[in-house]
Design a protein around this motif. Structure first.
Motif, PDB file in Angstrom:
ATOM      1  N   GLN A 263      11.186 -22.792  25.102  1.00  0.00           N
ATOM      2  CA  GLN A 263      10.470 -23.319  26.258  1.00  0.00           C
ATOM      3  C   GLN A 263       9.264 -22.441  26.552  1.00  0.00           C
ATOM      4  O   GLN A 263       9.266 -21.242  26.298  1.00  0.00           O
ATOM      5  CB  GLN A 263      11.404 -23.367  27.477  1.00  0.00           C
ATOM      6  CG  GLN A 263      12.634 -24.233  27.284  1.00  0.00           C
ATOM      7  CD  GLN A 263      12.273 -25.685  27.039  1.00  0.00           C
ATOM      8  OE1 GLN A 263      11.334 -26.217  27.658  1.00  0.00           O
ATOM      9  NE2 GLN A 263      13.010 -26.339  26.139  1.00  0.00           N
ATOM     10  N   GLY A 264       8.233 -23.045  27.135  1.00  0.00           N
ATOM     11  CA  GLY A 264       7.029 -22.289  27.489  1.00  0.00           C
ATOM     12  C   GLY A 264       5.786 -23.102  27.211  1.00  0.00           C
ATOM     13  O   GLY A 264       5.853 -24.289  26.859  1.00  0.00           O
ATOM     14  N   TRP A 265       4.638 -22.457  27.365  1.00  0.00           N
ATOM     15  CA  TRP A 265       3.397 -23.164  27.105  1.00  0.00           C
ATOM     16  C   TRP A 265       3.195 -23.367  25.609  1.00  0.00           C
ATOM     17  O   TRP A 265       3.827 -22.722  24.783  1.00  0.00           O
ATOM     18  CB  TRP A 265       2.213 -22.430  27.732  1.00  0.00           C
ATOM     19  CG  TRP A 265       2.020 -21.020  27.277  1.00  0.00           C
ATOM     20  CD1 TRP A 265       2.854 -19.966  27.486  1.00  0.00           C
ATOM     21  CD2 TRP A 265       0.911 -20.517  26.528  1.00  0.00           C
ATOM     22  NE1 TRP A 265       2.358 -18.821  26.918  1.00  0.00           N
ATOM     23  CE2 TRP A 265       1.147 -19.134  26.324  1.00  0.00           C
ATOM     24  CE3 TRP A 265      -0.250 -21.071  26.021  1.00  0.00           C
ATOM     25  CZ2 TRP A 265       0.268 -18.317  25.638  1.00  0.00           C
ATOM     26  CZ3 TRP A 265      -1.131 -20.256  25.337  1.00  0.00           C
ATOM     27  CH2 TRP A 265      -0.877 -18.905  25.156  1.00  0.00           C
ATOM     28  N   ALA A 266       2.305 -24.297  25.234  1.00  0.00           N
ATOM     29  CA  ALA A 266       2.228 -24.812  23.854  1.00  0.00           C
ATOM     30  C   ALA A 266       2.046 -23.721  22.812  1.00  0.00           C
ATOM     31  O   ALA A 266       2.785 -23.656  21.819  1.00  0.00           O
ATOM     32  CB  ALA A 266       1.098 -25.847  23.760  1.00  0.00           C
ATOM     33  N   CYS A 267       1.063 -22.833  22.984  1.00  0.00           N
ATOM     34  CA  CYS A 267       0.796 -21.790  21.975  1.00  0.00           C
ATOM     35  C   CYS A 267       1.982 -20.854  21.827  1.00  0.00           C
ATOM     36  O   CYS A 267       2.296 -20.401  20.723  1.00  0.00           O
ATOM     37  CB  CYS A 267      -0.457 -21.003  22.355  1.00  0.00           C
ATOM     38  SG  CYS A 267      -1.983 -21.948  22.151  1.00  0.00           S
ATOM     39  N   TYR A 268       2.669 -20.563  22.935  1.00  0.00           N
ATOM     40  CA  TYR A 268       3.833 -19.680  22.864  1.00  0.00           C
ATOM     41  C   TYR A 268       4.943 -20.334  22.053  1.00  0.00           C
ATOM     42  O   TYR A 268       5.591 -19.695  21.223  1.00  0.00           O
ATOM     43  CB  TYR A 268       4.318 -19.361  24.277  1.00  0.00           C
ATOM     44  CG  TYR A 268       5.623 -18.603  24.313  1.00  0.00           C
ATOM     45  CD1 TYR A 268       5.660 -17.244  24.022  1.00  0.00           C
ATOM     46  CD2 TYR A 268       6.816 -19.252  24.626  1.00  0.00           C
ATOM     47  CE1 TYR A 268       6.856 -16.544  24.047  1.00  0.00           C
ATOM     48  CE2 TYR A 268       8.023 -18.565  24.647  1.00  0.00           C
ATOM     49  CZ  TYR A 268       8.040 -17.207  24.359  1.00  0.00           C
ATOM     50  OH  TYR A 268       9.227 -16.520  24.369  1.00  0.00           O
ATOM     51  N   ARG A 269       5.183 -21.646  22.274  1.00  0.00           N
ATOM     52  CA  ARG A 269       6.226 -22.347  21.538  1.00  0.00           C
ATOM     53  C   ARG A 269       5.931 -22.371  20.045  1.00  0.00           C
ATOM     54  O   ARG A 269       6.817 -22.142  19.216  1.00  0.00           O
ATOM     55  CB  ARG A 269       6.368 -23.785  22.055  1.00  0.00           C
ATOM     56  CG  ARG A 269       6.868 -23.872  23.478  1.00  0.00           C
ATOM     57  CD  ARG A 269       7.472 -25.243  23.761  1.00  0.00           C
ATOM     58  NE  ARG A 269       6.568 -26.334  23.440  1.00  0.00           N
ATOM     59  CZ  ARG A 269       5.689 -26.867  24.297  1.00  0.00           C
ATOM     60  NH1 ARG A 269       5.603 -26.364  25.535  1.00  0.00           N
ATOM     61  NH2 ARG A 269       4.915 -27.869  23.943  1.00  0.00           N
ATOM     62  N   VAL A 270       4.639 -22.632  19.686  1.00  0.00           N
ATOM     63  CA  VAL A 270       4.256 -22.645  18.265  1.00  0.00           C
ATOM     64  C   VAL A 270       4.465 -21.269  17.643  1.00  0.00           C
ATOM     65  O   VAL A 270       5.006 -21.137  16.536  1.00  0.00           O
ATOM     66  CB  VAL A 270       2.787 -23.091  18.103  1.00  0.00           C
ATOM     67  CG1 VAL A 270       2.326 -22.892  16.664  1.00  0.00           C
ATOM     68  CG2 VAL A 270       2.626 -24.550  18.510  1.00  0.00           C
TER      69      VAL A 270
END
Length: 443
Positions: A263-270
């Motif tokens: 879970q988290g913002w997009a760049c962190y998840r990637v």
């Protein structure tokens, strides 16, 4: 180690040579320009630090030349030898199982005599076909960058490079120094005329590094050829194109990607999912793909067994089909293995036209040695310990990319959207030929 010592007559000079041998734990020593018309065991023991010792020498003519090769018999056992005024060849067994040749070379100052020496060495290659390790002072450079403040001789360079090509030898890159010879008394003249040239088989068996050590007793720096056994930690992750040839790779990659949900913002998840996928692929590479060598060997043995069977009798239909499958499997595994080394070598396969896996293995090994950071210099001090090198690299990069701003600038306000798809396409069209000519004419 190879070293042009420019004479060993003085006791203090021999003491310095002995200290270098002891500090660097040298097992095989190739000395040039000993300037000794006769070489006795007591003289050799005056600078060889170990109890066990064997040696061969080529005596000097008056005070010119002289070669001396010394080795530890526990490391190298002599089988045969050949000598000349300008080279000393010893053939034997190194490390109990590796049959090889060491050649100690001192090239003449005259370019015509050097050409004759190159021809002589080429002619004896057929008599000594084991892997060569040739070190010494060749008195010649390979390109203009190897010389500064000295006269350039294109003819000698061309002949020397042709000599190396004919013998199919590889030069080991030098670390620690750029030049091997210096005469600061005559206008700061520098040259790289000392080197090690190896048969490619040496590079397959050993991870060699060559160091140019400080000039202590002569105008030439000693060259130390050693296997780098330092622990540099885990290697960085690298995607290999050869993985895509394996039937189960795509499913393994998809499974590794889908299993890591964060879970988290997009760049962190990637970033987190790529990190998890990297761990799974490295594990898959070791447990599944890394067995290519073992699988290939097993498939080749199976194919050979069918060939032997076919020589003695006709194969049954099921055996013919099994032989065909084994042959196809060998072809697939060899292709996968070749692709792997081809990518590591980063060469254009079509351009070079060489599908020999050993060739790409050698190129990859050379590239790895060339790109590897073995040491760093901090405030004039050379650091070689892997842990300290890593700390200094991190410190340097942290300082280089550090920000002095207390806070990063941010933009606020209402920003207009580009709008529909048509407006976006208008902003990204390719230039037409008319527009290009319009700009060129207006310059």
């Amino acid at each position: 180690m190879s070293w042009n010592v420019r004479g060993l007559g003085r006791a203090d000079k021999r003491r310095r040579v002995r200290q270098v041998m002891q500090d660097r734990n040298v097992d095989v020593l190739l000395l040039q320009e000993t300037k000794k018309s006769s070489t006795e065991e007591m003289f050799v023991r005056s600078f060889w630090p170990w109890e066990r010792m064997e040696f061969m020498a080529v005596d000097s003519e008056a005070s010119a030349g002289g070669l001396l090769s010394i080795w530890n018999p526990e490391v190298f056992q002599l089988l045969d030898c050949c000598c000349h005024r300008n080279f000393l060849l010893i053939l034997g067994i190194a490390l109990s199982s590796f049959e090889c040749v060491f050649i100690n070379v001192y090239g003449p100052n005259d370019v015509s005599k050097r050409a004759l020496l190159w021809d002589t060495i080429i002619n004896i290659r057929t008599s000594f076909q084991k892997p060569w390790c040739m070190g010494g002072d060749y008195n010649e450079i390979r390109n203009i960058e190897d010389r500064r403040g000295c006269v350039r001789r294109d003819r000698g360079m061309l002949e020397f490079n042709n000599f190396i090509d004919q013998l199919e030898l590889v030069e080991v890159p030098m670390l620690g120094s750029r030049f091997t010879w210096c005469n600061s008394m005559e206008g700061e003249r520098w040259s790289k005329i000392d080197r090690f040239l190896l048969d490619a088989i040496w590079l397959e068996k050993f991870r060699f590094q060559m160091w140019g050590l400080p000039r202590l007793v002569s105008e030439h720096c000693p060259l130390l050829l050693m296997e780098d056994k330092r622990n540099w930690g885990p290697r960085p992750f690298r995607f290999l194109n050869a993985w895509t040839l394996y039937p189960g790779f795509l499913s393994a990659a998809k499974r590794a990607w889908s299993e890591h949900q964060v879970q988290g913002w997009a760049c962190y998840r990637v970033q987190r999912r790529l990190g998890g996928m990297k761990v799974e692929l490295k594990k898959w590479n070791i447990e599944v793909f890394g067995l290519v060598e073992e699988q290939l060997k097993k498939a080749e043995e199976e194919l050979h067994a069918y060939d032997l069977l076919a020589e003695s009798r006709e194969l049954a239909s099921i055996e013919i089909e099994s032989r065909r499958e084994a042959k196809h499997l060998v072809w697939k595994l060899r292709k996968r293995k070749d692709w792997l080394w081809f990518q590591k070598s980063k060469l254009n396969w079509a351009q070079h036209g060489d599908r020999n896996m050993r060739y790409f293995h050698i190129c990859a090994s050379k590239r790895q040695r060339r790109n590897m950071v073995d040491s760093v210099v901090v405030n004039g001090v050379s650091i070689e310990d892997p842990e300290l090198v890593r700390l200094e690299v991190v410190r340097h990069l942290s300082k280089a990319f550090a920000e002095e701003w207390p806070s990063r600038p941010m933009m606020f306000g209402n920003f207009a959207s580009i709008g529909n798809v048509y407006r976006g396409e208008v902003l990204e069209p390719e230039f037409t030929m008319e527009e290009v000519w319009e700009v060129v004419k207006g310059v």
